[in-house]
Design an enzyme around this catalytic site. Structure first.
Site, mmCIF file in Angstrom:
data_model
loop_
_atom_site.group_PDB
_atom_site.id
_atom_site.type_symbol
_atom_site.label_atom_id
_atom_site.label_comp_id
_atom_site.label_asym_id
_atom_site.label_seq_id
_atom_site.Cartn_x
_atom_site.Cartn_y
_atom_site.Cartn_z
ATOM 1 N N ASP A 71 0.168 -8.470 2.515
ATOM 2 C CA ASP A 71 -0.468 -7.722 1.433
ATOM 3 C C ASP A 71 -1.855 -8.270 1.088
ATOM 4 O O ASP A 71 -2.742 -7.516 0.682
ATOM 5 C CB ASP A 71 0.423 -7.752 0.187
ATOM 6 C CG ASP A 71 1.616 -6.806 0.318
ATOM 7 O OD1 ASP A 71 1.592 -5.949 1.226
ATOM 8 O OD2 ASP A 71 2.558 -6.924 -0.496
ATOM 9 N N THR A 186 5.454 -2.820 -7.761
ATOM 10 C CA THR A 186 6.382 -3.678 -7.018
ATOM 11 C C THR A 186 5.800 -5.067 -6.766
ATOM 12 O O THR A 186 6.394 -5.864 -6.047
ATOM 13 C CB THR A 186 6.734 -3.028 -5.666
ATOM 14 O OG1 THR A 186 5.520 -2.669 -4.997
ATOM 15 C CG2 THR A 186 7.585 -1.798 -5.869
ATOM 16 N N PHE A 190 6.327 -6.123 -11.307
ATOM 17 C CA PHE A 190 7.770 -6.218 -11.048
ATOM 18 C C PHE A 190 8.282 -7.624 -11.342
ATOM 19 O O PHE A 190 9.314 -7.805 -11.998
ATOM 20 C CB PHE A 190 8.033 -5.848 -9.588
ATOM 21 C CG PHE A 190 9.459 -6.021 -9.157
ATOM 22 C CD1 PHE A 190 10.419 -5.074 -9.473
ATOM 23 C CD2 PHE A 190 9.843 -7.132 -8.424
ATOM 24 C CE1 PHE A 190 11.738 -5.238 -9.072
ATOM 25 C CE2 PHE A 190 11.146 -7.307 -8.014
ATOM 26 C CZ PHE A 190 12.104 -6.351 -8.336
#
Length: 295
Positions: A71, A186, A190
């Site tokens: 990511d 997410t 999260f």
């Protein structure tokens, strides 16, 4: 007309550089002009046809940007793709890789689909942020996942005043506040106790971090909402962070304004699947032997 692609990868991993080199060679064989970030070029062992590029214009006029890594690599590539509205494809070479569209096991199929143009493009909501202190601008940026305002000193609680749409909402004694997009729900949101929001939903999220307050639940607001976070003048300094990549110190009395971004990030979709399946796969949710409703 020459087709072109920009490759962004995690050069600290041997596996990443090997896969990036293979992708570059396949695209060149198909007639693409391939660009690579200049600081990554030496690690990829590429032929001289590959063009080393640098600076914010690295993705100018490219057909697609490919992010090979986790990511973090994806977010770095998004900084180059967003200003020029280039489609961005994530190929996961990391662990969870929630932002990636495909896993490395399918890399050959990915290259074939890129060459044939067999993909669609979705637009993901972003955030624009600006911070001011004493009447002057001290920071201006954007985020795909989240904007956070967090305490700058480990031992001291941060006092934040939160307004939504120009109206006072609450005062938080906290470690910070996360303002997230559905894409970023997410991620940090999260882990701070916020809800998972399907990417197709247009909304903004506000999640207090370790707030000492009776009302400290995460909030989901309209995409047109504006958040204003004020660092209390009598508290310690804070830190503003966008996507975990760009940070600024905020002196007491600073004001941070967060709203929907003017420019989305355009994400490539190869074989779209329900977001439920993505959640199950990425979080390894226990559905084996599930006897509920299936089609």
């Amino acid at each position: 007309m020459t087709r072109s692609a920009l490759l962004v990868t995690h050069t600290g991993r041997r596996q990443s550089t090997q896969h990036a080199s293979a992708v570059a060679l396949d695209l060149i064989a198909a007639g693409f002009e391939v660009r690579v970030i200049a600081e990554e070029f030496a690690d990829l062992e590429l032929p001289p046809e590959v063009k080393a590029v640098d600076g914010p214009g690295a993705a100018d006029d490219v057909e697609i940007v490919l992010a090979l890594g986790g990511d973090g690599t994806f977010l770095r590539a998004a900084e180059l793709a967003r200003p020029v509205k280039a489609p961005l494809l994530g190929i996961n070479l990391g662990k969870v890789g929630f932002l990636a569209e495909v896993e490395i096991d399918h890399i050959d199929e990915v290259v074939r689909d890129i060459i044939s143009g067999d993909y669609t493009v979705d637009e993901r909501l972003t955030l624009d942020v600006r911070a001011e202190y004493d009447g002057r601008l001290i920071a201006e940026s954007w985020a795909l996942n989240e904007v956070t305002v967090e305490k700058g000193q480990r031992a001291q609680m941060l006092e934040l005043l939160v307004d939504v749409d120009g109206r006072p909402l609450s005062r938080y004694g906290c470690d910070g506040v996360v303002c997230a997009t559905p894409t970023g729900s997410t991620a940090y949101g999260f882990s701070s106790g916020g809800p998972v929001v399907w990417p197709e939903v247009e909304a903004l999220l506000l999640v207090p971090i370790s707030a000492h307050a009776l009302f400290s639940r995460p909030l989901v607001t309209a995409p047109t909402s504006t958040f204003t976070l004020t660092v209390d003048p009598y508290t310690s300094f804070a830190v503003l962070c966008c996507d975990g990549r760009r940070t600024w110190d905020l002196p007491p009395g600073s004001t941070v304004t967060i709203e929907r971004g003017d420019l989305p990030v355009r994400l490539v979709r190869l074989a779209p699947r329900p977001f439920t399946d993505t959640l199950v796969a990425k979080f390894q949710l226990p559905v084996v032997g599930w006897r509920g409703n299936r089609r």
